[in-house]
Design a protein around this motif. Sequence first.
Motif, mmCIF file in Angstrom:
data_model
loop_
_atom_site.group_PDB
_atom_site.id
_atom_site.type_symbol
_atom_site.label_atom_id
_atom_site.label_comp_id
_atom_site.label_asym_id
_atom_site.label_seq_id
_atom_site.Cartn_x
_atom_site.Cartn_y
_atom_site.Cartn_z
ATOM 1 N N GLN A 1 1.004 -1.296 0.062
ATOM 2 C CA GLN A 1 -0.060 0.019 -0.227
ATOM 3 C C GLN A 1 0.856 1.354 -0.011
ATOM 4 O O GLN A 1 1.830 1.145 0.729
ATOM 5 N N CYS A 2 0.617 2.165 -0.787
ATOM 6 C CA CYS A 2 1.156 3.458 -0.928
ATOM 7 C C CYS A 2 0.587 4.553 0.427
ATOM 8 O O CYS A 2 -0.538 4.436 0.301
ATOM 9 N N GLU A 3 1.452 5.282 0.990
ATOM 10 C CA GLU A 3 1.085 6.328 1.850
ATOM 11 C C GLU A 3 1.897 7.524 1.755
ATOM 12 O O GLU A 3 2.937 7.448 0.916
ATOM 13 N N CYS A 4 1.112 8.713 2.194
ATOM 14 C CA CYS A 4 1.722 9.858 1.753
ATOM 15 C C CYS A 4 2.255 10.752 3.251
ATOM 16 O O CYS A 4 1.745 10.050 4.283
ATOM 17 N N PRO A 5 3.064 11.494 3.085
ATOM 18 C CA PRO A 5 3.487 12.238 4.327
ATOM 19 C C PRO A 5 2.397 13.232 4.880
ATOM 20 O O PRO A 5 1.435 13.250 4.090
ATOM 21 N N ARG A 6 2.474 13.604 5.935
ATOM 22 C CA ARG A 6 1.220 14.332 6.733
ATOM 23 C C ARG A 6 1.250 15.719 5.627
ATOM 24 O O ARG A 6 2.233 16.526 5.288
ATOM 25 N N GLY A 7 0.030 16.019 5.359
ATOM 26 C CA GLY A 7 -0.307 17.224 4.574
ATOM 27 C C GLY A 7 -0.652 17.041 3.021
ATOM 28 O O GLY A 7 -0.980 17.857 2.366
ATOM 29 N N LEU A 8 -0.073 15.734 2.401
ATOM 30 C CA LEU A 8 -0.269 15.249 1.427
ATOM 31 C C LEU A 8 -1.707 14.314 1.122
ATOM 32 O O LEU A 8 -1.622 13.695 2.166
ATOM 33 N N VAL A 9 -2.080 14.195 0.166
ATOM 34 C CA VAL A 9 -3.295 13.222 -0.079
ATOM 35 C C VAL A 9 -2.915 12.207 -1.205
ATOM 36 O O VAL A 9 -2.186 12.599 -2.192
ATOM 37 N N GLN B 1 -12.164 26.854 -6.094
ATOM 38 C CA GLN B 1 -13.566 27.740 -6.211
ATOM 39 C C GLN B 1 -14.101 27.791 -7.614
ATOM 40 O O GLN B 1 -13.567 27.094 -8.743
ATOM 41 N N SER B 2 -14.893 28.476 -7.862
ATOM 42 C CA SER B 2 -15.567 28.765 -9.147
ATOM 43 C C SER B 2 -14.695 29.372 -9.984
ATOM 44 O O SER B 2 -14.695 28.980 -11.455
ATOM 45 N N ASN B 3 -13.830 30.236 -9.678
ATOM 46 C CA ASN B 3 -12.741 30.890 -10.623
ATOM 47 C C ASN B 3 -11.342 30.873 -10.248
ATOM 48 O O ASN B 3 -10.508 31.622 -10.697
ATOM 49 N N ALA B 4 -11.037 30.099 -9.245
ATOM 50 C CA ALA B 4 -9.746 30.084 -8.893
ATOM 51 C C ALA B 4 -9.479 28.708 -7.808
ATOM 52 O O ALA B 4 -10.416 28.075 -7.662
ATOM 53 N N ILE B 5 -7.978 28.463 -7.712
ATOM 54 C CA ILE B 5 -7.917 27.335 -6.971
ATOM 55 C C ILE B 5 -6.719 27.878 -5.655
ATOM 56 O O ILE B 5 -5.668 28.904 -5.924
ATOM 57 N N GLU B 6 -6.988 27.373 -4.494
ATOM 58 C CA GLU B 6 -5.930 27.631 -3.485
ATOM 59 C C GLU B 6 -5.530 26.598 -2.918
ATOM 60 O O GLU B 6 -5.999 25.416 -3.008
ATOM 61 N N VAL B 7 -3.920 26.519 -2.739
ATOM 62 C CA VAL B 7 -3.233 25.476 -2.266
ATOM 63 C C VAL B 7 -2.545 25.794 -0.955
ATOM 64 O O VAL B 7 -1.949 27.144 -0.834
ATOM 65 N N ASN B 8 -2.603 25.125 0.187
ATOM 66 C CA ASN B 8 -2.070 25.539 1.449
ATOM 67 C C ASN B 8 -1.045 24.247 1.964
ATOM 68 O O ASN B 8 -1.517 23.391 2.223
ATOM 69 N N ILE B 9 0.030 24.626 1.815
ATOM 70 C CA ILE B 9 1.046 23.396 2.042
ATOM 71 C C ILE B 9 2.007 23.517 3.510
ATOM 72 O O ILE B 9 2.758 24.863 3.536
ATOM 73 N N PRO B 10 1.995 22.823 4.223
ATOM 74 C CA PRO B 10 2.727 22.887 5.492
ATOM 75 C C PRO B 10 4.175 23.084 5.017
ATOM 76 O O PRO B 10 4.890 22.398 4.383
ATOM 77 N N LYS B 11 4.632 24.261 5.592
ATOM 78 C CA LYS B 11 6.209 24.483 5.200
ATOM 79 C C LYS B 11 7.145 23.434 5.581
ATOM 80 O O LYS B 11 8.297 23.394 4.893
ATOM 81 N N ASP B 12 7.067 22.603 6.637
ATOM 82 C CA ASP B 12 8.032 21.665 7.029
ATOM 83 C C ASP B 12 8.003 20.407 6.009
ATOM 84 O O ASP B 12 9.003 19.615 5.891
ATOM 85 N N LEU B 13 6.919 20.338 5.104
ATOM 86 C CA LEU B 13 7.171 19.438 4.099
ATOM 87 C C LEU B 13 7.942 19.822 2.856
ATOM 88 O O LEU B 13 8.135 19.135 1.936
ATOM 89 N N VAL B 14 8.101 21.062 2.525
ATOM 90 C CA VAL B 14 8.504 21.686 1.439
ATOM 91 C C VAL B 14 10.160 21.443 1.315
ATOM 92 O O VAL B 14 10.715 22.178 2.213
ATOM 93 N N GLY B 15 10.712 20.907 0.687
ATOM 94 C CA GLY B 15 11.838 20.793 0.420
ATOM 95 C C GLY B 15 12.519 21.837 -0.630
ATOM 96 O O GLY B 15 13.861 22.452 -0.417
ATOM 97 N N GLY B 16 11.775 22.132 -1.319
ATOM 98 C CA GLY B 16 12.019 23.390 -2.236
ATOM 99 C C GLY B 16 10.796 23.733 -3.059
ATOM 100 O O GLY B 16 10.227 22.822 -3.461
ATOM 101 N N LEU B 17 10.727 24.880 -3.332
ATOM 102 C CA LEU B 17 9.418 25.472 -4.103
ATOM 103 C C LEU B 17 9.969 26.315 -5.212
ATOM 104 O O LEU B 17 10.507 27.482 -4.756
#
Length: 322
Positions: free
Chosen positions: A247-255, A270-286
Motif C-alpha cells: 500500500q502506498c502512503e503519503c506524508p502528513r499534509g499530502l493526500v 472555487q468557481s474561478n480560482a484554486i487555493e493550495v495550502n502546504i505545510p512549510k515543513d514538507l517543502v524541500g524546495g518550491l
Amino acid sequence: MFQVLPLALCLFTRVMPVLPIALDPCSAYISLNEPWRNTDHQLRGDDGQPACDSHVDGEWYRFTGMAGDAMPTFCIQENHCGTHAPIWLNGNHPQESDGIVQCQACASFNGNCCLWNNTVDVKACPGGYYVYRLTKPSVCFHAYCGHFYDICDVVDCHGTCSDPECTCSEGTILGPDQQTCLDENECEQNNGGCSEICVNLKNSYRCECGVGRVLGSDGKTCEDIKGCQNKNGGCSHSCLGYGTTYQCECPRGLVLSGDNHTCQVPMRCQSNAIEVNIPKDLVGGLEVFLTNTSCRGVSNGTHVNIYFSLKTCGTVVELRVR
C-alpha cells in the motif's frame, strides 16, 4: 386645364447573397519562420520570457526558413523550441490524396511527452510541403515546433531504370516531395505493439506503462508491480508491504490521488480560482513561476499559500517533499 400628375418610377433590384470563397490553405497560409521554433533550439536562462503561441487561433500555417520544414512527429523534450512545453505532432503526416486530416498535437512537460493535447488539421500540398490549422494552446507556455528533416540518400541505378532510387534510413519514410525523409510514427500501427502507452521518438519509439505497472522482459507488455522492492511499488513516496500485497502512503499534509500511487497536495477549488495550502515543513524546495499579477504566492511562518486564477493565470508549481 391640363393637370400634370407626378409619375413615380420604382426600380427593383434583387440582392444576391455573396458566398465566401474558400481559399486553398496550400496558397493562403501564414509562415512560421522564427528560428527558436526549431527542435534544435534549447531554451536558456538568458533567452528571456519563454515563447507562447497565445496569438495562434485557427489559421493555416506553414513552417519555413529557420523554423524548419514541418512539425516533428516525435516526442520533443521540454524547454526546447523556445518554450517550456513544446508542441509536436503525434501521428504521421498525410499524403496529398488524403486531403485535410485531423491529428493529435501533444505538449511535452515534466517528463510526460503528452501532458497536454489538442487537435490540429494537416494538409499535404503540391510541391511536397505541409500546412497546419493550429489551435490556440489552453495555457502558456506552449509553442508549436518545427523541424529540419534529412534529405534522402540517392542510390545509383543498376541495370535498366529511368530514375535513381532514393532511400531513407530506418525509422523514417520518404515524404511526398520524394526527397525528404520524414520520421515514421510507429505508434500509429497497432500502438507499436505496446500493451499500454506508445511514445514515438526520433527514428524510434518506446513502450511505457501506467502508474503501478512496469514493462516486462519483452519491452512491450505491462505487468503489475508486486511488492515494494520493485521500484518502490510505483509509489511516489512511502510503500508499505503486507505479505504479498502493498500500500502506498503519503506524508502528513499530502493526500493519495485517484491512481492510489501518487501523493499530491490537497487543493481547494472555487468557481474561478484554486487555493493550495502546504505545510512549510514538507517543502524541500518550491519554485513558483507567476505569469501575471493575478497569481499570488505567499510564504508565512508555517505554510506556503498559493492562489491562482483559472481564467488569467498560467502557473507552474514544482514541489519537492522531504
